[in-house]
Design a protein around this motif. Structure first.
Motif, PDB file in Angstrom:
ATOM      1  N   ALA A 176      12.969  -8.361  -7.676  1.00 45.95           N
ATOM      2  CA  ALA A 176      13.052  -7.645  -6.402  1.00 45.95           C
ATOM      3  C   ALA A 176      14.168  -8.243  -5.550  1.00 45.95           C
ATOM      4  O   ALA A 176      14.336  -9.465  -5.499  1.00 45.95           O
ATOM      5  CB  ALA A 176      11.732  -7.743  -5.647  1.00 45.95           C
ATOM      6  N   LYS A 179       5.789  -9.094   2.646  1.00 49.88           N
ATOM      7  CA  LYS A 179       6.221 -10.258   1.856  1.00 49.88           C
ATOM      8  C   LYS A 179       7.082 -11.189   2.699  1.00 49.88           C
ATOM      9  O   LYS A 179       6.897 -12.418   2.668  1.00 49.88           O
ATOM     10  CB  LYS A 179       6.988  -9.786   0.625  1.00 49.88           C
ATOM     11  CG  LYS A 179       7.514 -10.926  -0.254  1.00 49.88           C
ATOM     12  CD  LYS A 179       8.322 -10.390  -1.415  1.00 49.88           C
ATOM     13  CE  LYS A 179       8.884 -11.524  -2.266  1.00 49.88           C
ATOM     14  NZ  LYS A 179       9.726 -11.017  -3.376  1.00 49.88           N
ATOM     15  N   LEU A 233       7.567  -4.863   1.495  1.00 47.57           N
ATOM     16  CA  LEU A 233       8.611  -5.890   1.578  1.00 47.57           C
ATOM     17  C   LEU A 233       8.534  -6.627   2.911  1.00 47.57           C
ATOM     18  O   LEU A 233       8.706  -7.854   2.972  1.00 47.57           O
ATOM     19  CB  LEU A 233       9.987  -5.241   1.412  1.00 47.57           C
ATOM     20  CG  LEU A 233      11.197  -6.194   1.429  1.00 47.57           C
ATOM     21  CD1 LEU A 233      11.077  -7.238   0.325  1.00 47.57           C
ATOM     22  CD2 LEU A 233      12.496  -5.408   1.280  1.00 47.57           C
ATOM     23  N   VAL A 279       8.079  -5.144  -5.544  1.00 44.48           N
ATOM     24  CA  VAL A 279       8.413  -5.982  -4.392  1.00 44.48           C
ATOM     25  C   VAL A 279       8.179  -7.458  -4.686  1.00 44.48           C
ATOM     26  O   VAL A 279       8.986  -8.313  -4.308  1.00 44.48           O
ATOM     27  CB  VAL A 279       7.597  -5.540  -3.158  1.00 44.48           C
ATOM     28  CG1 VAL A 279       7.734  -6.556  -2.024  1.00 44.48           C
ATOM     29  CG2 VAL A 279       8.055  -4.165  -2.694  1.00 44.48           C
ATOM     30  N   GLN A 338       6.872   1.135   0.543  1.00 47.62           N
ATOM     31  CA  GLN A 338       7.702   0.102  -0.085  1.00 47.62           C
ATOM     32  C   GLN A 338       8.336  -0.792   0.971  1.00 47.62           C
ATOM     33  O   GLN A 338       8.359  -2.023   0.828  1.00 47.62           O
ATOM     34  CB  GLN A 338       8.766   0.748  -0.960  1.00 47.62           C
ATOM     35  CG  GLN A 338       9.586  -0.269  -1.767  1.00 47.62           C
ATOM     36  CD  GLN A 338      10.532   0.422  -2.719  1.00 47.62           C
ATOM     37  OE1 GLN A 338      11.135   1.444  -2.382  1.00 47.62           O
ATOM     38  NE2 GLN A 338      10.669  -0.118  -3.915  1.00 47.62           N
TER      39      GLN A 338
END
Length: 252
Positions: free
Chosen positions: A110, A70, A67, A105, A63
């Protein structure tokens, strides 16, 4: 110049329990490997996602790296294509597990990177945790991160915009005092009876013992400085009154 990757999770979570592991995580893996320049950070994010999927790691580690991907430019469409492609080689169930995290995410709900996160990405030294031990001597929120606790004590002190410490004096019967080295943002240092001095990255301030002063962030900027204690005898701090709002509001 490429944005510097900085990680402090090792020392924050395991610094006392496993200091070597914390060092390897923060200083070697993230400090050196993630900042190696042969491939760009976005590509490293993609490689890491695939490696974690292949290893069956689909917990908070994946996770975090989703992120991170991203935040370094991997779009939702690219993430979907990467996970789908990797699933063909590492296993369909791993693809499903990765997609469950990726949907969170890349969803609109998010959590976005905070202002503190964005500032941390812009400075080399870690921000650290809330400066609770000295909170009573600050106006606003500050953070404290130890840089060196052996030989010469050095701490990175970070101030949110508008935060400043109270007037204070470094006491010593001989020697003593403090040095400040600005490492991020913009702030001010002021001695009693003198004009404020603006501090930007690279500014060095030498504070002799016995001088009444304060330092902190500009009203519109985060600010970080290294605080370096100067050796002396019978040293200590005398905390005095807060910097008045009227005086602080005169700053730009």
């Amino acid at each position: 110049m490429r944005e510097k990757i900085v990680q402090t999770a090792g020392r924050t979570q395991l610094g006392e329990f496993a200091p070597m592991f914390a060092h390897l995580n923060d200083d070697v893996l993230f400090g050196e490997v993630w900042n190696e320049e042969a491939i760009d950070t976005k590509t490293k994010c993609i490689v890491t996602l695939v490696a974690l999927m292949a290893s069956g790691i689909t917990d908070s580690s994946l996770q975090y790296h989703l992120l991170n991907a991203k935040n370094h430019g991997v779009t939702q469409a690219e993430a979907a294509a990467i996970i789908t492609h990797a699933a063909m080689y590492v296993g369909w169930p791993k693809g499903w597990a990765a997609f469950r995290l990726a949907k969170e995410v890349w969803s609109e709900t998010a959590p976005a990177a905070t202002e503190k996160d964005r500032y941390q990405d812009s400075v080399f030294f870690p921000i650290g945790g809330p400066n609770t031990a000295f909170a009573q001597y600050f106006t606003g929120q500050s953070y404290l991160a130890p840089v060196s606790t052996a030989q010469v004590p050095i701490f990175n002190v970070t101030f949110e915009p508008g935060c400043r410490n109270h007037w204070h004096v470094h006491k010593a019967s001989s020697g003593g005092g403090q040095m400040l080295v600005c490492v991020g943002g913009r702030g001010y240092y002021q001695e009693w009876g003198k004009a404020p001095v603006e501090m930007t990255p690279g500014t060095v301030i030498n504070i002799p013992a016995g001088v009444k002063h304060w330092h902190g962030a500009a009203p519109d900027s985060w600010f970080s400085h290294l605080a370096i204690e100067v050796a002396g005898e019978e040293t200590g701090n005398e905390w005095l009154e807060p910097v008045s709002d009227a005086d602080y509001e005169k700053l730009n």
